[in-house]
Write a protein that holds these residues in place. Sequence first.
Motif, PDB file in Angstrom:
ATOM      1  N   LYS A  18      82.507 -24.390 -20.066  1.00  0.00           N
ATOM      2  CA  LYS A  18      81.415 -25.372 -20.747  1.00  0.00           C
ATOM      3  C   LYS A  18      80.978 -25.001 -22.073  1.00  0.00           C
ATOM      4  O   LYS A  18      80.735 -25.770 -22.991  1.00  0.00           O
ATOM      5  N   ARG A  19      80.805 -23.526 -22.289  1.00  0.00           N
ATOM      6  CA  ARG A  19      80.448 -22.806 -23.514  1.00  0.00           C
ATOM      7  C   ARG A  19      81.389 -23.027 -24.345  1.00  0.00           C
ATOM      8  O   ARG A  19      81.338 -23.474 -25.543  1.00  0.00           O
ATOM      9  N   ALA A  22      81.361 -26.546 -25.571  1.00  0.00           N
ATOM     10  CA  ALA A  22      80.243 -26.700 -26.528  1.00  0.00           C
ATOM     11  C   ALA A  22      80.453 -26.383 -27.891  1.00  0.00           C
ATOM     12  O   ALA A  22      80.058 -26.898 -28.810  1.00  0.00           O
ATOM     13  N   ASP A  23      81.178 -25.196 -27.895  1.00  0.00           N
ATOM     14  CA  ASP A  23      81.549 -24.705 -29.193  1.00  0.00           C
ATOM     15  C   ASP A  23      82.284 -25.502 -30.053  1.00  0.00           C
ATOM     16  O   ASP A  23      82.300 -25.340 -31.241  1.00  0.00           O
ATOM     17  N   ALA A  25      82.496 -28.604 -29.758  1.00  0.00           N
ATOM     18  CA  ALA A  25      81.725 -30.064 -29.639  1.00  0.00           C
ATOM     19  C   ALA A  25      82.687 -31.040 -28.936  1.00  0.00           C
ATOM     20  O   ALA A  25      82.975 -32.372 -29.251  1.00  0.00           O
ATOM     21  N   SER A  27      83.871 -32.241 -24.621  1.00  0.00           N
ATOM     22  CA  SER A  27      83.676 -32.170 -23.223  1.00  0.00           C
ATOM     23  C   SER A  27      84.381 -31.034 -22.598  1.00  0.00           C
ATOM     24  O   SER A  27      85.446 -30.567 -23.168  1.00  0.00           O
ATOM     25  N   GLU A  31      88.341 -29.731 -22.957  1.00  0.00           N
ATOM     26  CA  GLU A  31      88.539 -28.283 -23.240  1.00  0.00           C
ATOM     27  C   GLU A  31      89.380 -27.831 -22.140  1.00  0.00           C
ATOM     28  O   GLU A  31      90.371 -27.035 -22.508  1.00  0.00           O
TER      29      GLU A  31
END
Length: 80
Positions: A18-19, A22-23, A25, A27, A31
């Motif tokens: 999840k990190r 997010a990095d 941008a 989902s 990723e």
Amino acid sequence: MGQILIRNLDDSVIDALKRRAADHAISAEEEARRVLTFSVGLGREDAVRRLNAVRAELGPSRGPTSLELLREDRARDDNA
């Protein structure tokens, strides 16, 4: 396209995914797709390497390139 369900993932793995998502941008699902694709050798770099090997095996192309053909068609259309 197929689907897979992965059970019993450690929470720290999910958090890290999840990190990363997010990095970038994107989902977490996207990723995960990218990580899996890269890990099995289907990333862009590997694909380019395989394509270059095929090109080397086939040798130089014969005849005009698609760009040359397009230019000829456009020149013909301009003169019509």
